[in-house]
Design a protein around this motif. Structure first.
Motif, PDB file in Angstrom:
ATOM      1  N   LEU D   3       0.828  -1.198   0.000  1.00  0.00           N
ATOM      2  CA  LEU D   3       0.000   0.000   0.000  1.00  0.00           C
ATOM      3  C   LEU D   3       0.867   1.254   0.000  1.00  0.00           C
ATOM      4  O   LEU D   3       0.511   2.278  -0.595  1.00  0.00           O
ATOM      5  CB  LEU D   3      -0.917  -0.035   1.239  1.00  0.00           C
ATOM      6  N   GLU D   4       2.037   1.163   0.682  1.00  0.00           N
ATOM      7  CA  GLU D   4       2.914   2.332   0.769  1.00  0.00           C
ATOM      8  C   GLU D   4       3.283   2.845  -0.626  1.00  0.00           C
ATOM      9  O   GLU D   4       3.280   4.059  -0.891  1.00  0.00           O
ATOM     10  CB  GLU D   4       4.194   2.006   1.548  1.00  0.00           C
ATOM     11  N   ARG D  10       0.271   7.907  -5.715  1.00  0.00           N
ATOM     12  CA  ARG D  10      -0.952   8.701  -5.745  1.00  0.00           C
ATOM     13  C   ARG D  10      -0.693  10.119  -5.239  1.00  0.00           C
ATOM     14  O   ARG D  10      -1.166  11.087  -5.826  1.00  0.00           O
ATOM     15  CB  ARG D  10      -2.008   8.019  -4.858  1.00  0.00           C
ATOM     16  N   ARG D  11       0.059  10.258  -4.190  1.00  0.00           N
ATOM     17  CA  ARG D  11       0.270  11.584  -3.613  1.00  0.00           C
ATOM     18  C   ARG D  11       1.187  12.434  -4.501  1.00  0.00           C
ATOM     19  O   ARG D  11       1.024  13.658  -4.584  1.00  0.00           O
ATOM     20  CB  ARG D  11       0.831  11.463  -2.190  1.00  0.00           C
ATOM     21  N   HIS D 141      -6.686   6.086  -9.639  1.00  0.00           N
ATOM     22  CA  HIS D 141      -6.792   5.140 -10.759  1.00  0.00           C
ATOM     23  C   HIS D 141      -5.414   4.862 -11.347  1.00  0.00           C
ATOM     24  O   HIS D 141      -5.070   3.712 -11.645  1.00  0.00           O
ATOM     25  CB  HIS D 141      -7.703   5.697 -11.857  1.00  0.00           C
ATOM     26  N   THR D 142      -4.628   5.935 -11.518  1.00  0.00           N
ATOM     27  CA  THR D 142      -3.313   5.792 -12.133  1.00  0.00           C
ATOM     28  C   THR D 142      -2.390   4.948 -11.235  1.00  0.00           C
ATOM     29  O   THR D 142      -1.668   4.057 -11.720  1.00  0.00           O
ATOM     30  CB  THR D 142      -2.699   7.178 -12.388  1.00  0.00           C
ATOM     31  N   ALA D 143      -2.463   5.224  -9.933  1.00  0.00           N
ATOM     32  CA  ALA D 143      -1.628   4.454  -8.999  1.00  0.00           C
ATOM     33  C   ALA D 143      -2.010   2.973  -9.041  1.00  0.00           C
ATOM     34  O   ALA D 143      -1.138   2.085  -9.029  1.00  0.00           O
ATOM     35  CB  ALA D 143      -1.782   5.025  -7.586  1.00  0.00           C
ATOM     36  N   ILE D 144      -3.300   2.691  -9.108  1.00  0.00           N
ATOM     37  CA  ILE D 144      -3.738   1.293  -9.216  1.00  0.00           C
ATOM     38  C   ILE D 144      -3.150   0.659 -10.474  1.00  0.00           C
ATOM     39  O   ILE D 144      -2.656  -0.466 -10.460  1.00  0.00           O
ATOM     40  CB  ILE D 144      -5.281   1.206  -9.225  1.00  0.00           C
ATOM     41  N   VAL D 405      -6.047  -3.178  -6.873  1.00  0.00           N
ATOM     42  CA  VAL D 405      -4.973  -3.923  -7.537  1.00  0.00           C
ATOM     43  C   VAL D 405      -5.206  -5.424  -7.400  1.00  0.00           C
ATOM     44  O   VAL D 405      -5.096  -6.184  -8.374  1.00  0.00           O
ATOM     45  CB  VAL D 405      -3.608  -3.529  -6.935  1.00  0.00           C
ATOM     46  N   GLU D 406      -5.560  -5.857  -6.204  1.00  0.00           N
ATOM     47  CA  GLU D 406      -5.731  -7.305  -5.962  1.00  0.00           C
ATOM     48  C   GLU D 406      -6.866  -7.893  -6.783  1.00  0.00           C
ATOM     49  O   GLU D 406      -6.758  -8.972  -7.350  1.00  0.00           O
ATOM     50  CB  GLU D 406      -5.957  -7.558  -4.467  1.00  0.00           C
ATOM     51  N   LEU D 407      -7.973  -7.144  -6.847  1.00  0.00           N
ATOM     52  CA  LEU D 407      -9.118  -7.656  -7.603  1.00  0.00           C
ATOM     53  C   LEU D 407      -8.767  -7.802  -9.080  1.00  0.00           C
ATOM     54  O   LEU D 407      -9.053  -8.841  -9.709  1.00  0.00           O
ATOM     55  CB  LEU D 407     -10.314  -6.704  -7.450  1.00  0.00           C
TER      56      LEU D 407
END
Lengths: 424, 424, 424, 424
Positions: D3-4, D10-11, D141-144, D405-407
């Motif tokens: 997640l980090e 994202r940030r 969305h982009t980070a995913i 991401v996992e899904l």
């Protein structure tokens, strides 16, 4: 009640349709029939709240004279005051609940087709009142009410409680319902039924819980300005026509609403007097609608603001006159189930729900009954049609009138019927 | 006063035109010139009524910095406060009447032509301030004023009374005149002259009594509504853009007036922020005109009513801001005759009257003087032109500046001149 | 011609005013009078170009029946075809020029005042045709024409050449003049006179060269759309009323013109049929005016473009129908001088020029005569008035009719008079 | 994928949001990440059909310079042409289906709140690009998408077939989707997934089949008229502003539609140049919407007709330019069931259907895949929000990115996973 009787009544009414608030002939004939049967008659003047009658512009003397020429019942015509419509009451003398039925009796402004294949032409009962037609089946509703009156009186010995049959004037344009509700005659009613023939359902079908009754406000706007010679001093006038044009344009632009269907229409505009005169008056006829009362209120409050603002912008004064009103209506749930069961027994195919999609001022009557703890329902009595409602070739399968009478009578028997034991 | 000097001044000003309320460089140079000559200088802050300056939106620090870069006189630039323009006063020390002259100093929003045949390009004095141009001859007016200052000071020994030279900011858009008049510096003036170069008259001509100065009101309207997502809940907004559109349409429809020429224009409209947002603000820039004050008042009062009404109709609020104003002006009859005679002597062809057809805020100054019993006149100093006023190839025959200085000086001499006898 | 006769005629006409194109009684009475005197009569059907008659919507049979009841001359009524108006021709049999006179005969849509102090009420000749009134003095014009007919016939022995007296229908709304001009009966006329009573001039005055006759086009616009139920499927309609509102608003916004006075009015708008129906038709009645033909053409061409564009924007079709037309008119200079001299001799105070400020379709007749080299003039015969033209208390000083007859007769004598010598 | 990492990405994106078509920094960073991982990169110029990119107005050099200053990857920045966005392709080398994922990368025109309690302010990642903000979660969305890229590459050995990751520019305003679909890179895709964070669903929830995606057309209208001096010759102009006002008013009045929700907005209007000039240009920005394509087409066709008609009525010319477009989208049924099962396993609470109520140009991509026989779905990945989308305090629960991401990875494994047996 034989079908032949119902057809005779319906065709007589169809031949001589009467506009809203002008149903003097119709009222006199119903009153005569119910009076002969033994009903207590309450006429329109005593039945409707005079300050809430909308869209009423009647030359009473002229209309009564016309009704007389067209075969109104002379004694009853005399007794009728200025207001059409009536209630007939049957009191069994035995304690019990009070049931009510509502039938609407006015015709609509449609010029009936003279096409050969149009059944009323073939059978000779097409409208004699040019420009007006029973194109919304109120002739059928009235005939059902008259037939039901006979049937119920025939059953009187087996019934307890009281029955009120309401024949409402001026349903077209939603002009009479609010005044009838406010008149108070429904205030002791425990349950009220009303019905409409043939909306989105065919012969042999019954819609138990029609939905999407549009709330609506019918209104007229008058703008009053100042005339002036358009060539000599155009600056001296206050242009009522210009105000009406801007108001109309703005009304059509009232924003759509997040919560659902809304409608606005300016159906008529009449303004001005001479080509070379700044118009000093304008009159427009409009309506708002909404999927529920809040939506219709949103629309009508915008109309009011637009009229006020455009009048100000043009330096004219204005009046807004409500000419009709309809609210939403909700069938009482227990009553729905009860009627579905009765219909079933009678062999009708029941449809739980179907879109109505138009306005009905029966809502005011139902609300009045429901607010004081009573039940109310509005049914669609399916009927095969020759053409849609308000079409100039509208006609319906007359046989459904008999089903209608039977269903309503069955409900009265179910609610008010007394056993032999009770009677003895 | 040699023509060469006038041309030098005029071309320097032409090269660096300054917009209304931003004439910091121009003001500093005039102040320096008049100060050197010995005039008492009163700067804008003390000269104009601050509450009546219209259409003023200036970043003073930025404009002064620009003026400094462009060669403003540094000492005077420091002394100038927020407001441009100035008055220079010459007091002869001898009792006598007070005469005044008014010159306007600002440029107009026109991008100067870069055509080769355009004289200012050929001679290298075309505008360096992109988008702005002395296309209305105020550079010439200012140069005449500066030349007149020299001439009058040179004649001081032969004159009595006092002379006031007003260099008015912000004539374009009629924004400065009302505030200058209200400032009070004209209240002791016995006679006031003002002039314009080249309106409907050629080199060598002088129009004694130009007519048809249009009364005009310049205004901005702001409508403030409520934003809302146009897709999700259009009903939640109050549409300022829709109000502005209706107001604009209604303004264009203000009726013509029996008594004469009227005009209305909405020259700009800016509204909204996002494509999918109900616009919550709208701003429009407009103007009314009339052949006289009553006609212009008629137009502007209609604008006010329309804005109020359309705002109400759309549920938005509004502000109307006056951005400029011009009234009619009338040349004092005796003064006309006097000037015609002087012009004659000077060899100018006089034209008694000719249509001006535009607006001028000198009217406020003239009205102020005339109301307290003084005289006032506005002259057209004819000049051959390369293109019409406000055109991007506008240019005028510079030689007429000398005639202008001479005519004005001759008038001062005629009014204030003292005989040898008196002097001794 | 005695004043008593003129008053009798005028009051008889005043009592029974007839609308444009419906002047059957009036036409029959004039025809009878002129026929008796010996004039050759040409009736409307042979006199007016049928394709250019504008704003004509007459139930001829009904109007003739009315005229008969109101005392039309029965023989002449029979001879009149569909079109009212007539020409009477006097041929002296001696060679000479042809002179013509034009009188307009229709009344205006004004309901005459029933105030006690209104002279026609007091004297019992107020209008019996409710809603219509001779409030524009055409009754006086007609009486002058009839008196002149008598006078000229009495002078026949001293005259040469020919005289044509035109009694034109439908001047109100400028509907008949163009068709009368195009009919050809003026094509041999050398000089034409027409006059109006009491416009901006009092008893004893004559305006030699009235100016500012407004050019005007009267038009109707029809928009044809598609009806639809406003509640059920508003999208299915094409809204003619909405198009008419937008067209009206846009017309009122046609820009003013640099070159002078323009006018636009939409005097009436009628649209729609039912409150809940998208309106499928709209009809508006409007007019443009201009200080000259170019200005009126500018206005009307903008109207046409607006109608086309707004119809397109709303998906409706349209028709524009011209209902009336007036052009400018210019009095022939030599004729002006001649008439001023005659008026002088007769003791009338002559006014060289005065603003007319309204429209007159005599312009078409004058243009026809002038274009082929003839002369024409339109005079104002001053008269003290009780109230302005078109006001419901309009009345005029009847004595001026005698001056009118005398002036016109004097002119005929001056132009056509033959000396004893010639006669012998 | 920790997640980090997702939060860091994202940030970083949140701190430097880029407007539609200007995502040069974003594109370079994604390209660098995927390139390092071993994906084949296809950049925007090769990916989007250039003639279908809408609402694109970019100074590429300036934007690249800005992107460089803000830390874009210099090598990739150089390789990027004029068009932003990219595709990364992973080819396992084993035969199998092709899966695709789409992520949108642009920010929205909202000025981020500087309120202390706003999390991005507290944590120091609030927008540095004034006026722009990732207020629609495209940073998430982009980070995913970037996290998924890592995850899938790590699983490459256990997968067959191919995977395409699309990073689409210009989703805001629905400007990029149509061009990406038409570019052809989806034509070999068997199944496509796209998702949005946090619309009407909270953390831990997944909406399987969101509905009511609004069809929409974004458009600009330009009216071109003729300027003229509003005082001197108003008649000489053709008023583009007046046309725009009438067009706007008429657009707001487009009738509601029987079949369901429609919307119209004119969000911006800019017209005119000077207060005293008849405006020669006007530009308006608008949008239509409809519950389905037919309804949106109805609205837009009315807009076109209104623009044409009002331009004609005002004598101006016009251009209509489409600036964005979104169509409806339907999730493939089998894919819905498959994803619901996967979500279930992953511990997400599935919601079968929920109203989306806005527009999405993913519809063009899904349509492209489905038309050639593929499957497609659009999911809502629930997230608790600090404020609604497009609000200046918008923020979302970042932990949901890991679920996302996992899904998506789980789905890829389910579709493309190969057994040990197969591998050996």
């Amino acid at each position: 009640m034989t079908l032949e009787h119902l057809i005779l009544w319906r065709r007589d009414l169809h031949r001589l349709p009467e506009a809203a608030w002008k149903e003097f002939r119709t009222t006199s004939l119903i009153a005569h029939h119910l009076g002969e049967l033994g009903y207590r008659i309450v006429l329109g003047d005593k039945l409707l709240a005079s300050n809430l009658m909308m869209g009423r512009d009647v030359d009473v003397a002229a209309e009564k004279a016309r009704a007389r020429r067209q075969g109104a019942h002379p004694d009853w015509l005399e007794r009728i005051g200025d207001v059409t419509g009536l209630m007939g009451e049957l009191d069994t003398g035995r304690p019990g609940p009070t049931l009510a039925f509502r039938f609407d009796i006015d015709a609509v402004e449609v010029e009936e087709s003279d096409a050969e294949q149009h059944q009323p032409q073939q059978e000779g009962f097409a409208s004699h009142n040019k420009g007006w037609m029973h194109a919304c089946a109120h002739d059928g509703h009235t005939a059902i009410g008259m037939g039901l009156a006979s049937q119920l009186m025939a059953m009187k010995g087996q019934l307890c409680g009281r029955i009120k049959l309401f024949f409402q004037p001026a349903e077209e344009g939603c002009r009479g319902g609010k005044a009838l509700a406010a008149g108070g005659a429904l205030d002791d009613v425990d349950a009220l039924l009303s019905l409409h023939i043939g909306i989105h359902a065919g012969s042999g079908e019954l819609v138990i819980n029609p939905t999407e009754f549009l709330c609506s406000t019918k209104f007229d706007v008058h703008f009053m300005g100042t005339a002036a010679h358009a060539g000599l001093e155009p600056n001296a006038g206050s242009n009522a026509l210009a105000a009406a044009c801007m108001a109309t344009t703005a009304m059509l632009g009232i924003p759509r609403h997040r919560d659902g269907m809304t409608r606005i229409n300016v159906g008529q505009l009449h303004a001005g007097c001479g080509r070379n005169v700044i118009p000093d008056h304008a009159e427009l006829h409009g309506e708002t609608r909404g999927a529920d009362s809040a939506l219709n209120d949103y629309m009508f409050s915008q109309v009011q603001r637009i009229v006020e603002g455009t009048a100000l912008a043009h330096g004219v004064t204005y009046r807004i006159i409500k000419q009709g009103e309809a609210i939403a209506l909700d069938n009482s749930p227990a009553l729905q189930a009860e009627l579905a069961a009765l219909a079933h027994k009678q062999g009708l195919a029941t449809i739980q729900t179907r879109r109505f999609g138009a306005s009905e001022d029966a809502g005011f009557l139902m609300e009045r009954v429901q607010k004081q703890g009573g039940e109310a329902a509005y049914l669609i009595l399916g009927a095969d049609l020759a053409a849609p409602h308000h079409h100039n070739e509208f006609d319906f399968d007359e046989r459904v009138m008999q089903s209608g009478v039977e269903l309503l009578a069955a409900w009265a028997r179910a609610r008010l019927g007394v056993t032999e034991a009770t009677l003895s």
